[in-house]
Design a protein around this motif. Structure first.
Motif, short mmCIF file in Angstrom:
data_model
loop_
_atom_site.label_atom_id
_atom_site.label_comp_id
_atom_site.label_asym_id
_atom_site.label_seq_id
_atom_site.Cartn_x
_atom_site.Cartn_y
_atom_site.Cartn_z
N ALA A 103 6.35 1.35 -0.99
CA ALA A 103 5.06 1.11 -0.31
C ALA A 103 5.34 0.45 1.03
CB ALA A 103 4.16 0.21 -1.15
N VAL A 104 4.29 0.35 1.82
CA VAL A 104 4.32 -0.52 2.98
C VAL A 104 3.87 -1.90 2.51
CG1 VAL A 104 3.43 -0.99 5.29
CG2 VAL A 104 3.86 1.38 4.56
N TYR A 105 4.66 -2.90 2.80
CA TYR A 105 4.36 -4.27 2.37
C TYR A 105 3.82 -5.06 3.56
CZ TYR A 105 6.54 -3.59 -2.16
OH TYR A 105 6.82 -3.15 -3.43
N TYR A 106 2.74 -5.80 3.28
CA TYR A 106 2.07 -6.60 4.30
C TYR A 106 2.04 -8.07 3.87
CZ TYR A 106 0.16 -2.11 5.86
OH TYR A 106 -0.01 -0.82 6.30
N CYS A 107 2.26 -8.97 4.81
CA CYS A 107 1.99 -10.37 4.52
C CYS A 107 0.63 -10.73 5.12
CB CYS A 107 3.08 -11.30 5.04
SG CYS A 107 3.33 -11.31 6.81
N ALA A 108 -0.01 -11.70 4.51
CA ALA A 108 -1.35 -12.08 4.91
C ALA A 108 -1.54 -13.57 4.69
CB ALA A 108 -2.39 -11.29 4.10
N GLN A 159 0.84 -1.19 0.00
CA GLN A 159 0.00 0.00 0.00
C GLN A 159 0.88 1.24 0.00
OE1 GLN A 159 -2.94 0.11 3.15
NE2 GLN A 159 -4.22 1.52 1.99
N ALA A 160 0.76 2.00 -1.07
CA ALA A 160 1.47 3.28 -1.19
C ALA A 160 0.58 4.38 -0.64
CB ALA A 160 1.82 3.54 -2.65
N PRO A 161 1.18 5.50 -0.24
CA PRO A 161 0.39 6.60 0.31
C PRO A 161 -0.71 7.05 -0.64
CG PRO A 161 2.71 6.98 0.69
CD PRO A 161 2.63 5.79 -0.20
N GLY A 162 -1.92 7.15 -0.12
CA GLY A 162 -3.03 7.62 -0.92
C GLY A 162 -3.61 6.59 -1.87
N LYS A 163 -3.11 5.37 -1.81
CA LYS A 163 -3.60 4.33 -2.72
C LYS A 163 -4.19 3.17 -1.93
CE LYS A 163 -0.51 5.33 -6.59
NZ LYS A 163 0.44 4.73 -7.58
N GLU A 164 -4.95 2.36 -2.63
CA GLU A 164 -5.53 1.19 -2.00
C GLU A 164 -4.47 0.09 -1.87
OE1 GLU A 164 -10.18 1.60 -3.50
OE2 GLU A 164 -8.93 -0.07 -4.19
N ARG A 165 -4.71 -0.80 -0.94
CA ARG A 165 -3.83 -1.95 -0.78
C ARG A 165 -3.98 -2.86 -2.00
NH1 ARG A 165 -3.47 -4.51 5.12
NH2 ARG A 165 -3.23 -2.26 5.43
#
Length: 125
Positions: free
Chosen positions: A91-96, A38-44
């Protein structure tokens, strides 16, 4: 399942980083592990996914040939090797994680019930 992501940082364009996501708790062969960003101002958005048991992998088009998702069953850890990084990968990277096979559902964050904390990836030009 609990997830712990790590490995983000600052890198120049063209460089590489490897993200790790350590899973604790119950994992099954049907567990699907995903990476989103997720980048700033954008959707994941979806980046990549891997089936824990069979190892099948899925990628968004923009990272194909540059990113590789893999897993180490013994360590209960999923990796995202990111090569040839571009500023637009910042971006911020997330694992799920989610349970159950259905390839049509791997691409939406709404279909994942377990999330790790994010790790920041910044690519400078």
């Amino acid at each position: 399942v609990q997830l712990q992501a790590s490995g983000g940082g600052l890198v120049q364009a063209g460089g590489s980083l490897r993200l790790s996501c350590a899973a604790s708790g119950r994992t099954f062969s049907s567990t699907v592990m995903g990476w989103f960003r997720q980048a700033p101002g954008k959707e994941r958005e979806f980046v990549a996914a891997i089936i824990w048991g069979g190892g099948n992998t899925y990628y968004t088009d923009s990272v194909k040939g540059r990113f590789t998702i893999s897993r180490d069953n013994a360590k209960n850890t999923v990796y995202l090797q990111m090569n040839s990084l571009k500023p637009e990968d910042t971006a911020v990277y997330y694992c799920a994680a989610r349970y159950g096979y259905n390839s049509a559902t791997y691409y939406s964050p709404r279909n994942y019930g377990y999330w790790g904390q994010g790790t920041q990836v910044t690519v400078s030009s």
